[in-house]
Design an enzyme around this catalytic site. Sequence first.
Site, short mmCIF file in Angstrom:
data_model
loop_
_atom_site.label_atom_id
_atom_site.label_comp_id
_atom_site.label_asym_id
_atom_site.label_seq_id
_atom_site.Cartn_x
_atom_site.Cartn_y
_atom_site.Cartn_z
N CYS A 111 0.85 -1.46 -0.05
CA CYS A 111 -0.18 0.26 0.62
C CYS A 111 0.49 1.15 0.14
CB CYS A 111 -1.03 -0.09 1.07
SG CYS A 111 -2.40 -1.33 1.54
N HIS B 92 -3.99 6.45 4.69
CA HIS B 92 -2.25 5.69 4.86
C HIS B 92 -1.12 6.11 4.79
CE1 HIS B 92 -0.77 1.39 5.58
NE2 HIS B 92 -0.49 1.72 6.20
#
Length: 317
Positions: free
Chosen positions: A95, A151
């Site tokens: 990610c 994130h």
Amino acid sequence: MLQTTTCKSLPLLPFDMTTIYRTLSLVCVASLCFLLVDAVQAEAPGRKPNIVILLADDLGWNDVGYHGSTVKTPHINRFVREGIELDRFYVAPYCVPTRAGLMTGHYPHRFGLTYKSNFARKARLPAEAVTLAEVLSAAGYSRRACVGKWHLGDGEGRHPLRQGFTDFYGLLGGMVHYFDHRTIPFGPNAKSRPRVLDWHRHDEISHDKGYTTDLIGYEAVRFIERQPTDQPFLLYVPFNAPHLPLHAKREHLDPADRSSETDTALFTGDPAKNRRLLAAMVASLDQNIGRILTAIDQQGLRGKTLVLFFSDNGGMS
């Protein structure tokens, strides 16, 4: 009229051929976002496109219908049918570095974010990093929303609202329960770490109820519906689906696969059931992408909007 997009994407705005080929060629080396800035700044006043970036999380090659999968994705398939598919489109293998590269146009190694996952290292951009949202702000985009999974840090100037976005809704970290929106600790010392609510509207904790994929989709639609049609906007929609945990809505599951919405397991011990759960999660993702595309059409923005769709990395297997 030439339709152009990147990766698995549907757009929507005709550019001159130089802009098209410059954008398509360099997007593949992680400079996509800043090339879009070059393109829109080259356009005549009033011709800047809206930019909508739809990012799936851990969506694999075999998780979309247009690759012959049993997973049905009619709205995502539309990107390939009506746009251009880049099938040699490379991202990082997990990610954080993909998101860092997307937001900055730089190789994520520059920020200490290597392609090998290291969960001991904090997932964050340096506060001084210049993001796509900041550059588009200078280019005349007054509304810039991040709706979904950030994130990339939440403190010391790393929050989306301190990285160029005017609106934020969703989660700051890497993984939450799809129904209660609390973190699910895993790995070393997981049992000693509390589950905390990671769902936000702007700077504040949000207690909105619902399935995260739906909440993200509906918020993206509301953002589109609120925009003046004569002013360009940036809408970055990083869905958290179909990232773990494998939590799907009951309406997309057979009765035998339905589990409690309070379950905190990341997946089951049955690979076949895991696959069915993932397919149900992708169905929700596809449904909400359809809602976003419909909102673009209903607001009369099809000819003014560039839509890009891809995954941050591949699936688990």
